[in-house]
Motif scaffolding. Structure first.
Motif, PDB file in Angstrom:
ATOM      1  N   TYR A  28       0.827  -1.205   0.000  1.00 26.65           N
ATOM      2  CA  TYR A  28       0.000   0.000   0.000  1.00 26.65           C
ATOM      3  C   TYR A  28       0.866   1.262   0.000  1.00 26.65           C
ATOM      4  CZ  TYR A  28      -3.217   3.644   1.276  1.00 26.65           C
ATOM      5  OH  TYR A  28      -3.935   4.823   1.281  1.00 26.65           O
ATOM      6  N   SER A  66       0.484   3.822  -3.106  1.00 27.50           N
ATOM      7  CA  SER A  66       0.005   5.175  -2.826  1.00 27.50           C
ATOM      8  C   SER A  66       1.108   6.213  -2.981  1.00 27.50           C
ATOM      9  CB  SER A  66      -0.562   5.245  -1.410  1.00 27.50           C
ATOM     10  OG  SER A  66       0.461   5.034  -0.461  1.00 27.50           O
ATOM     11  N   VAL A 103      -6.424   6.139   5.303  1.00 30.77           N
ATOM     12  CA  VAL A 103      -6.597   5.332   4.097  1.00 30.77           C
ATOM     13  C   VAL A 103      -8.033   5.518   3.607  1.00 30.77           C
ATOM     14  CG1 VAL A 103      -6.559   3.013   3.136  1.00 30.77           C
ATOM     15  CG2 VAL A 103      -4.909   3.651   4.913  1.00 30.77           C
ATOM     16  N   VAL A 136      -8.220   1.291  -1.291  1.00 33.95           N
ATOM     17  CA  VAL A 136      -7.139   0.335  -1.489  1.00 33.95           C
ATOM     18  C   VAL A 136      -7.286  -0.249  -2.884  1.00 33.95           C
ATOM     19  CG1 VAL A 136      -6.134  -1.830  -0.695  1.00 33.95           C
ATOM     20  CG2 VAL A 136      -7.066  -0.219   0.966  1.00 33.95           C
TER      21      VAL A 136
END
Length: 79
Positions: A6, A10, A60, A63
């Motif tokens: 992640y 990101s 977050v 995802v």
């Protein structure tokens, strides 16, 4: 999704190996707890990364396995 992946997707951390090392060193917190690279991240979690004397805290929002560079900032929100 794994935390190290992640962070790379990101673009909070440039490479997955660097993200893995940061997690192993205890510089990454998920929901205010030290996290290993294998921790599963989901929408709604807070991730805090310590870059030397600077801390970056994000929430977050989404995802995704792959994302274009322009859309990477839509995966999280700075706190």
């Amino acid at each position: 999704m794994r935390l190290d992946k992640y962070l790379k997707v990101s673009r909070l951390i440039k490479r997955r190996t660097v993200a893995n090392e940061a997690c192993d060193a205890g510089r990454v917190l998920v929901n205010d707890k030290p996290a290993k690279a294998s921790v599963q991240v989901k929408a709604g979690d807070t991730v805090e990364i310590q870059f030397g004397s600077k801390n970056v805290k994000v929430e977050v929002l989404d995802v995704k396995d792959t994302v274009r560079k322009e859309d990477a900032e839509n995966l999280f929100r700075y706190l």
